[in-house]
Design an enzyme around this catalytic site. Structure first.
Site, mmCIF file in Angstrom:
data_model
loop_
_atom_site.group_PDB
_atom_site.id
_atom_site.type_symbol
_atom_site.label_atom_id
_atom_site.label_comp_id
_atom_site.label_asym_id
_atom_site.label_seq_id
_atom_site.Cartn_x
_atom_site.Cartn_y
_atom_site.Cartn_z
ATOM 1 N N ARG A 76 0.868 -1.065 0.143
ATOM 2 C CA ARG A 76 -0.203 -0.037 0.001
ATOM 3 C C ARG A 76 0.956 1.350 0.035
ATOM 4 N NH1 ARG A 76 -3.829 0.271 5.239
ATOM 5 N NH2 ARG A 76 -4.936 -1.431 3.968
ATOM 6 N N ARG A 146 -1.382 7.154 9.487
ATOM 7 C CA ARG A 146 -1.671 6.783 8.144
ATOM 8 C C ARG A 146 -1.832 7.685 7.021
ATOM 9 N NH1 ARG A 146 -3.891 1.334 8.095
ATOM 10 N NH2 ARG A 146 -2.706 0.160 9.829
ATOM 11 N N LYS A 211 -3.115 2.069 14.651
ATOM 12 C CA LYS A 211 -2.939 3.116 13.553
ATOM 13 C C LYS A 211 -3.658 4.491 13.969
ATOM 14 C CE LYS A 211 -5.890 -0.027 11.758
ATOM 15 N NZ LYS A 211 -6.809 -0.757 10.712
ATOM 16 N N LYS A 213 -5.402 8.157 12.101
ATOM 17 C CA LYS A 213 -5.797 8.624 10.738
ATOM 18 C C LYS A 213 -6.371 9.928 10.817
ATOM 19 C CE LYS A 213 -7.470 4.102 9.187
ATOM 20 N NZ LYS A 213 -8.321 3.074 8.833
ATOM 21 N N CYS A 436 -15.444 -3.055 0.502
ATOM 22 C CA CYS A 436 -13.847 -3.273 0.940
ATOM 23 C C CYS A 436 -13.621 -4.356 -0.028
ATOM 24 C CB CYS A 436 -14.195 -3.455 2.419
ATOM 25 S SG CYS A 436 -14.440 -5.150 2.913
ATOM 26 N N CYS A 442 -7.964 -10.693 1.836
ATOM 27 C CA CYS A 442 -8.084 -10.054 3.134
ATOM 28 C C CYS A 442 -8.156 -11.223 4.128
ATOM 29 C CB CYS A 442 -8.980 -9.188 3.316
ATOM 30 S SG CYS A 442 -9.206 -8.338 4.942
ATOM 31 N N CYS A 481 -16.299 -7.841 6.728
ATOM 32 C CA CYS A 481 -16.416 -8.173 8.307
ATOM 33 C C CYS A 481 -16.671 -6.912 8.850
ATOM 34 C CB CYS A 481 -14.842 -8.716 8.810
ATOM 35 S SG CYS A 481 -13.683 -7.663 8.728
ATOM 36 N N CYS A 485 -13.828 -1.214 6.835
ATOM 37 C CA CYS A 485 -12.922 -0.584 5.856
ATOM 38 C C CYS A 485 -13.564 0.268 4.757
ATOM 39 C CB CYS A 485 -11.963 -1.479 5.190
ATOM 40 S SG CYS A 485 -11.032 -2.479 6.458
HETATM 41 FE FE1 SRM Z 1 -8.721 -1.535 6.762
HETATM 42 C C1 SRM Z 1 -7.565 -4.074 8.434
HETATM 43 C C2 SRM Z 1 -8.119 -3.086 3.928
HETATM 44 C C3 SRM Z 1 -9.509 1.437 5.345
HETATM 45 C C4 SRM Z 1 -10.532 -0.263 9.494
HETATM 46 N N1 SRM Z 1 -7.877 -3.269 6.151
HETATM 47 C C5 SRM Z 1 -7.433 -4.181 7.261
HETATM 48 C C6 SRM Z 1 -6.524 -5.170 6.369
HETATM 49 C C7 SRM Z 1 -5.274 -4.551 6.546
HETATM 50 C C8 SRM Z 1 -6.582 -6.682 6.945
HETATM 51 C C9 SRM Z 1 -5.826 -6.792 8.031
HETATM 52 O O1 SRM Z 1 -5.513 -6.278 9.028
HETATM 53 O O2 SRM Z 1 -5.003 -8.130 7.635
HETATM 54 C C10 SRM Z 1 -7.285 -5.136 5.085
HETATM 55 C C11 SRM Z 1 -6.492 -5.371 3.771
HETATM 56 C C12 SRM Z 1 -7.424 -6.144 2.515
HETATM 57 C C13 SRM Z 1 -6.849 -6.471 1.458
HETATM 58 O O3 SRM Z 1 -6.770 -7.229 0.881
HETATM 59 O O4 SRM Z 1 -6.399 -5.438 0.777
HETATM 60 C C14 SRM Z 1 -8.032 -3.798 4.968
HETATM 61 N N2 SRM Z 1 -8.838 -0.701 4.833
HETATM 62 C C15 SRM Z 1 -8.507 -1.664 3.793
HETATM 63 C C16 SRM Z 1 -8.760 -0.824 2.473
HETATM 64 C C17 SRM Z 1 -7.995 -1.518 1.368
HETATM 65 C C18 SRM Z 1 -10.260 -1.252 1.999
HETATM 66 C C19 SRM Z 1 -10.608 -0.655 0.890
HETATM 67 O O5 SRM Z 1 -11.496 -1.629 0.229
HETATM 68 O O6 SRM Z 1 -10.258 0.640 0.049
HETATM 69 C C20 SRM Z 1 -8.622 0.469 3.057
HETATM 70 C C21 SRM Z 1 -7.157 1.079 2.993
HETATM 71 C C22 SRM Z 1 -7.069 2.282 3.332
HETATM 72 C C23 SRM Z 1 -5.780 2.912 3.152
HETATM 73 O O7 SRM Z 1 -5.392 3.071 2.098
HETATM 74 O O8 SRM Z 1 -4.983 3.092 4.352
HETATM 75 C C24 SRM Z 1 -9.147 0.481 4.471
HETATM 76 N N3 SRM Z 1 -9.883 0.325 7.136
HETATM 77 C C25 SRM Z 1 -10.115 1.300 6.422
HETATM 78 C C26 SRM Z 1 -11.092 2.075 6.897
HETATM 79 C C27 SRM Z 1 -11.637 3.345 6.329
HETATM 80 C C28 SRM Z 1 -10.960 4.578 6.690
HETATM 81 O O9 SRM Z 1 -9.883 4.775 6.993
HETATM 82 O O10 SRM Z 1 -11.519 5.753 6.228
HETATM 83 C C29 SRM Z 1 -11.263 1.838 8.362
HETATM 84 C C30 SRM Z 1 -12.422 2.329 9.396
HETATM 85 C C31 SRM Z 1 -11.763 3.530 9.924
HETATM 86 C C32 SRM Z 1 -11.155 3.247 10.987
HETATM 87 O O11 SRM Z 1 -9.828 3.064 11.180
HETATM 88 O O12 SRM Z 1 -11.962 2.971 12.380
HETATM 89 C C33 SRM Z 1 -10.620 0.683 8.669
HETATM 90 N N4 SRM Z 1 -8.985 -2.062 8.552
HETATM 91 C C34 SRM Z 1 -9.690 -1.425 9.657
HETATM 92 C C35 SRM Z 1 -9.710 -2.139 10.851
HETATM 93 C C36 SRM Z 1 -10.369 -1.942 12.045
HETATM 94 C C37 SRM Z 1 -9.673 -0.703 13.117
HETATM 95 C C38 SRM Z 1 -10.024 -0.830 14.338
HETATM 96 O O13 SRM Z 1 -10.028 0.214 14.952
HETATM 97 O O14 SRM Z 1 -10.855 -1.725 14.886
HETATM 98 C C39 SRM Z 1 -8.689 -3.277 10.468
HETATM 99 C C40 SRM Z 1 -8.327 -4.517 11.439
HETATM 100 C C41 SRM Z 1 -7.341 -3.995 12.435
HETATM 101 O O15 SRM Z 1 -6.638 -3.053 12.116
HETATM 102 O O16 SRM Z 1 -6.955 -4.711 13.225
HETATM 103 C C42 SRM Z 1 -8.376 -2.982 9.142
HETATM 104 FE FE1 SF4 Z 2 -10.789 -6.952 5.106
HETATM 105 FE FE2 SF4 Z 2 -12.959 -6.711 6.956
HETATM 106 FE FE3 SF4 Z 2 -11.616 -4.645 5.822
HETATM 107 FE FE4 SF4 Z 2 -13.191 -5.825 4.551
HETATM 108 S S1 SF4 Z 2 -13.630 -4.675 6.301
HETATM 109 S S2 SF4 Z 2 -11.268 -5.200 3.986
HETATM 110 S S3 SF4 Z 2 -13.161 -7.876 5.292
HETATM 111 S S4 SF4 Z 2 -10.742 -6.347 7.408
#
Ligand code: SRM
Ligand code: SF4
Length: 564
Positions: A76, A146, A211, A213, A436, A442, A481, A485
């Site tokens: 990324r 981030r 993280k 943001k 997502c 993922c 899930c 995201c």
């Molecule tokens: Fe996310 C974890 C993809 C935006 C909340 N996210 C992940 C992981 C890395 C899974 C992992 O930990 O193994 C996913 C990788 C999937 C893949 O195969 O690509 C993943 N997140 C994404 C992306 C690619 C979704 C998308 O379809 O675009 C986004 C990448 C953003 C970036 O460029 O940095 C992405 N993730 C978000 C957002 C939205 C935002 O930031 O505006 C959120 C919700 C906002 C927030 O952070 O609260 C988000 N991702 C999470 C979480 C839950 C965090 C938490 O506080 O509980 C996880 C799980 C974790 O961190 O343990 C996670």
């Molecule tokens: Fe993976 Fe869950 Fe984030 Fe979708 S919402 S990319 S399934 S961690």
């Protein structure tokens, strides 16, 4: 913090501490012939923008055959504000073809690009090639600042340049400073660190608890869900310039379906900070906010380590006082905020005299060629031929900017012959959807998302047509899930994966991103999702008050009527 003081901290805190400011043993591991990294290196690699994954479509069969999973890496990039020059975009495009399993690129919900399916042996070449194009992956993942996001719409008013300047300045201020990135990926000369010495003035050797943001938007235009960020800055514009920012703190979407103590939270307005000639006041405030999370965030339980839990546990007043102490002055109260747009900047818009920009809907953020749509090829050719600046949006779309008026018909023609529709040919419903990544890459996905939503959208389109709702701004977001995201918890309709083929249905929210939705039904089978929503939209049509949007209707009357 010494390792001996860290008995009560989570395992990842110890890995961070032992990593010697993000070095781990990654450099050595890149030379071995293993297809995967060790557990400790996997955690450290995240700070370098790298996730180790395996193809989940293949997992079961490989296991049956007694074989190892098919390991590959997702990288990324960190692209503050989502802006790439044409040549930078073309480097991503080429790397996707040369080094990824899937031959495509994924625009993320934070305005950047992910490349999935890179073999371990190709990782160094991929990252160093991006670096030659002045794109980094450092800090795109991991427990630090981030990708800092910013409304991507271009324009000739000075505040657009000012926002662009500020997003880059904040990103730079919050970026990790360790030399590890250079040593590992760019063959940089190793630095010898004395015991206790740190290269990270802000983060120290254990970085943040989780993280962090940051997002910037101009007042009124919430195209990127500013309330979903740990730190949001809302620019107040006077005479075309940014006069100052209202600062929002403690937003976040992540929750765990099985733990009722976890929850999404919208950021709270904290204060107003004037933007003096230099932006030092803003930068100092941001750094001080990050340092509060660094010093007080939960390092024992990662589930509660985001700043939203710190703020709720200690209170916003405590947070404000702590910030005032750190910056050495009283804070001004936040300004009143009004929002009138949550839609992405799609379609043709005037950028400046004689120049336009085009916002293109990218189906669920995936830039790829298919039998019916040569999206990747068309974008590559247009960006190359006309040397257009590329801007990714937080709704997973692309803005092509700097288009001279005379090029508009030529570009339209090129898109049309590649089968890429202009947004005015797409329904409102479709434009307001996000999904997502989920399967196959993922590791946390419980259900399909990016690959499932395309089957539901035509059904929703038909339903909206039948009910005369096609012009309504109703947002639909799907995730595989509960992590959130695609920011599902402030969508009007959210489908959140709980198990294979089953989704929790959330309703309410706000198309302006200003309200959270509520869980309405649990574990709804995929093929019953649209019919479960139907009676609710029917009631909305029959009972809405004049000018009432779906989220407001749901909170006023819908929930009461439909809960049983
Ligand atoms: Fe996310 C974890 C993809 C935006 C909340 N996210 C992940 C992981 C890395 C899974 C992992 O930990 O193994 C996913 C990788 C999937 C893949 O195969 O690509 C993943 N997140 C994404 C992306 C690619 C979704 C998308 O379809 O675009 C986004 C990448 C953003 C970036 O460029 O940095 C992405 N993730 C978000 C957002 C939205 C935002 O930031 O505006 C959120 C919700 C906002 C927030 O952070 O609260 C988000 N991702 C999470 C979480 C839950 C965090 C938490 O506080 O509980 C996880 C799980 C974790 O961190 O343990 C996670
Ligand atoms: Fe993976 Fe869950 Fe984030 Fe979708 S919402 S990319 S399934 S961690």
């Amino acid at each position: 913090m010494k390792i001996t003081d860290m008995e009560k901290v989570s395992k990842i805190e110890i890995i961070k501490r032992k990593s010697r400011q993000l070095r781990g043993t990654i450099k050595e591991a890149l030379k071995d012939d293993q297809p995967k990294f060790s557990e400790d290196n996997i955690q450290v690699l995240k700070f370098h923008g790298v996730y180790q994954q395996d193809d989940r479509d293949l997992r079961k069969q490989l296991k049956k055959d007694g074989k190892e999973p098919h390991y590959s890496m997702m990288i990324r990039a960190r692209i503050p504000g989502g802006v790439l020059s044409p040549s930078q975009y073309l480097v991503f495009d080429r790397l996707a073809d040369e080094y990824t399993d899937y031959k495509n690129m994924r625009i993320t919900t934070r305005q950047t690009i992910q490349l999935h399916g890179i073999l371990k042996g190709d990782l160094k070449t991929t990252i160093s090639t991006l670096n030659e194009a002045l794109v980094t992956t450092l800090g795109a993942c991991g427990d630090s600042g981030r990708n800092t996001i910013c409304c991507a719409a271009p324009g000739d008013e000075p505040y657009r340049d000012e926002m662009n300047h500020d997003v880059n300045a904040i990103a730079e201020q919050l970026s990790a400073k360790s030399n590890a990135y250079h040593e590992i990926w760019l063959d940089g000369k190793p630095i010898q660190l004395e015991d206790g010495q740190t290269e990270e003035p802000l983060y120290g050797d254990t970085y943040l608890p989780r993280k962090f943001k940051v997002a910037i938007v101009p007042e009124g235009d919430n195209c990127l869900d500013v309330y979903d960020n740990d730190l949001g800055l809302v620019a107040h514009i006077v005479d075309g310039h940014i006069q100052g920012y209202t600062v929002l703190v403690g937003g976040g979407m992540g929750r765990l379906a099985v733990d009722q103590d976890t929850y999404p939270r919208l950021a709270s307005p904290l204060c107003y900070v004037a933007r003096s000639e230099a932006i030092d006041t803003i930068l100092n405030t941001c750094v001080a906010i990050v340092s509060i999370e660094r010093d007080f965030g939960d390092r024992a339980n990662r589930r509660f380590a985001r700043m939203k839990y710190l703020i709720d546990r200690r209170g916003l007043d405590w947070f404000r006082e702590e910030l005032e102490t750190r910056i050495g002055r009283k804070l001004e109260p936040p300004k009143h905020l009004e929002w009138n747009n949550g839609h992405d900047h799609l379609g043709w818009h005037r950028e400046r005299d004689g120049i336009s920009y085009l916002g293109l809907f990218i189906p669920y953020g995936r830039i790829k060629d298919t039998e019916t749509m040569l999206l990747k090829t068309a974008l590559r050719d247009i960006i190359k031929d006309f040397q257009l600046t590329v801007r990714f949006t937080s709704q997973q779309n692309v803005i092509l900017s700097g288009i001279a008026d005379e090029l508009r018909p030529i570009i339209e023609e090129q898109l049309s012959s590649a089968g890429v529709p202009l947004p005015d040919k797409l329904s409102n419903v479709r434009q307001n959807t996000m999904a997502c990544v989920a399967f196959p890459t993922c590791g946390l996905a419980l259900a399909e998302s990016e690959r499932a939503l395309p089957d539901l959208v035509p059904q929703f389109e038909q339903l909206f047509d039948e009910l005369n709702l096609s012009n309504e701004e109703i947002t639909i977001r799907m995730t595989g899930c509960s992590n959130g995201c695609a920011r599902p918890y402030n969508a009007n309709i959210a489908l959140v994966g709980r198990a294979p083929g089953k989704y929790d249905l959330f309703l309410g929210g706000s198309s302006l991103g200003t309200a959270l939705n509520e869980r309405f039904r649990e574990l709804v089978p995929f093929d019953q999702l649209v019919q479960t929503v139907r009676p609710i939209l029917e009631s909305f049509v029959q009972e809405r008050q004049s000018g009432e949007d779906f989220g407001s209707y749901w909170r006023r009357a819908g929930l009461k009527k439909h809960s049983c």
